[in-house]
Each structure stands twice: as C-alpha cells, then as structure tokens.
Design a protein around this motif. Structure first.
Motif, PDB file in Angstrom:
ATOM      1  N   LEU A  17       1.240  -1.168  -0.107  1.00  0.00           N
ATOM      2  CA  LEU A  17      -0.197  -0.290   0.210  1.00  0.00           C
ATOM      3  C   LEU A  17       0.858   1.426   0.162  1.00  0.00           C
ATOM      4  O   LEU A  17       1.974   1.292   0.623  1.00  0.00           O
ATOM      5  CB  LEU A  17      -0.691  -0.095   1.252  1.00  0.00           C
ATOM      6  N   TRP A  38      -7.687   0.502  -3.811  1.00  0.00           N
ATOM      7  CA  TRP A  38      -7.061   1.789  -3.079  1.00  0.00           C
ATOM      8  C   TRP A  38      -7.658   1.407  -1.919  1.00  0.00           C
ATOM      9  O   TRP A  38      -8.658   1.016  -1.693  1.00  0.00           O
ATOM     10  CB  TRP A  38      -7.157   2.495  -4.242  1.00  0.00           C
ATOM     11  N   LEU A  39      -6.907   2.068  -1.327  1.00  0.00           N
ATOM     12  CA  LEU A  39      -7.381   2.827   0.007  1.00  0.00           C
ATOM     13  C   LEU A  39      -7.630   3.735   0.024  1.00  0.00           C
ATOM     14  O   LEU A  39      -6.289   4.551   0.241  1.00  0.00           O
ATOM     15  CB  LEU A  39      -7.016   1.995   1.684  1.00  0.00           C
ATOM     16  N   ALA A  51     -12.782   2.229   0.373  1.00  0.00           N
ATOM     17  CA  ALA A  51     -11.657   1.222  -0.458  1.00  0.00           C
ATOM     18  C   ALA A  51     -12.077   0.347  -1.570  1.00  0.00           C
ATOM     19  O   ALA A  51     -13.539   0.600  -1.760  1.00  0.00           O
ATOM     20  CB  ALA A  51     -10.582   0.358   0.942  1.00  0.00           C
ATOM     21  N   LEU A 151      -6.570  -4.666   3.156  1.00  0.00           N
ATOM     22  CA  LEU A 151      -7.275  -3.013   2.764  1.00  0.00           C
ATOM     23  C   LEU A 151      -7.452  -3.858   4.620  1.00  0.00           C
ATOM     24  O   LEU A 151      -7.316  -1.914   5.137  1.00  0.00           O
ATOM     25  CB  LEU A 151      -8.657  -3.387   2.253  1.00  0.00           C
ATOM     26  N   TYR A 155      -4.971   0.052   6.794  1.00  0.00           N
ATOM     27  CA  TYR A 155      -6.666   0.576   7.079  1.00  0.00           C
ATOM     28  C   TYR A 155      -6.121   0.378   9.225  1.00  0.00           C
ATOM     29  O   TYR A 155      -5.479   1.511   9.579  1.00  0.00           O
ATOM     30  CB  TYR A 155      -7.714   0.144   7.614  1.00  0.00           C
TER      31      TYR A 155
END
Length: 179
Positions: A17, A38-39, A51, A151, A155
């Motif tokens: 990421l 994506w985030l 996301a 994800l 996060y």
C-alpha cells in the motif's frame, strides 16, 4: 497475485500500500505490477475510509469507539468487524473466521493470526512526506479474501502510524510553545 480475479494468493507474496500523494491519505494497493485496489481517507475524516479491491468491490471502513466496521458501500451487513482491546484486536469476518491483530516485537510491525499461526505480516513505514505498508502473505488463501484482509490490515497499520505522527507533532508543538 497476477492471477485473474478468483485466483489464489500463495505464501511469500508481498502486497504493498503506497501513498499516492504527500497531501492526501490516498493509497494504491499492488502486488508486483498488478493493481489490486486502493484505500482512501477523505480529508478531515480520521475514522472513515473507503476502499476498493479486486473481487470485493467498493467498501467503507469506519471506526466507532473501539470497533472498526468494514462493509460494502451502502450495505447494512458488515464484511468484517474489528474489536479493539488490550493486547490486540480481534477481527471477525462474515465467514465466521476469527483473527487476532497483534503488535510484534519490532517497531511498526503487526501480524494477523488465527489458531494455526500467522496469516499476514504487516510492516508500516513513515517517510518524510509519504507513508506505506508492506504486507507479506504467510498462508495460501483465495484472492478476494487476501485483498479484504490486506485492506483491513492496511487500514489498521496506517491508522496507527498516523496516530503516532499526530501525537509526535502535538508533543513537538507543546514543547515549542512552552519553551
């Protein structure tokens, strides 16, 4: 990870990421040359991110008190919940799987584990202007499950990294103001 959607992720694969911009908390998720999703945190919203990941679609990630809820955008049923507690957090997935989110002995490193051992290893890095996370897959799993867990791990790790950076900035500002 260069498999078609619905493939399998194997041990030893690394998913990253990487922050796109120094000014926004917006990350690309990739494995090698392949984009996985994506985030993105919206400006001014520290506890809410969106996301999207290959095989799982658009999701919302929101922190409320000591719980993180991951759900498809606009859906009431969560894909996963994370209950934060002392000594680590517990991740409950919609499939009934329970994982532990634990800090490892090294710096900004965490592990996602189940009863059989480590599933993912996560290392987060804070650069001068950009942060990133490297996630190593320790066990084979379906690609959509790996994308969702990455994800979630991203996060959690990047939120912790941002919290530490904010705390350091506040401490420096307080020291400069008193001295």
């Amino acid at each position: 990870m260069n498999n078609p959607a619905g493939g399998t992720v194997g041990p030893g694969q690394v998913i990253s990421l990487t922050r796109r911009s120094a000014w926004r908390r917006d990350y690309d998720m990739r494995s090698g040359e392949g984009a996985l999703g994506w985030l993105r945190w919206q400006p001014g919203r520290r506890s809410f991110a969106q996301a999207e990941g290959r095989g799982i679609g658009l999701i919302d990630v929101a922190t409320r008190r000591r719980r993180v809820v991951v759900a498809r955008a606009g859906a009431a049923e969560p894909l996963a919940t994370i209950d934060r507690g002392r000594g680590g957090s517990v991740i409950h997935t919609a499939g009934g799987r329970a994982l532990r989110w634990e800090k490892t002995a090294r710096g900004n490193h965490w592990a996602m584990r189940d009863q059989d051992g480590t599933v993912l290893g996560i290392a987060a890095f804070q650069g001068l202007l950009r942060s990133s996370a490297q996630i190593s897959v320790e066990r084979a799993m379906p690609e959509h499950a790996a994308v969702l867990l990455c994800l979630i791990g991203g996060y959690l790790a990047l939120s912790e990294l941002q919290h530490k950076a904010d705390l350091a900035a506040a401490t420096a500002a307080a020291a400069a103001g008193s001295g």
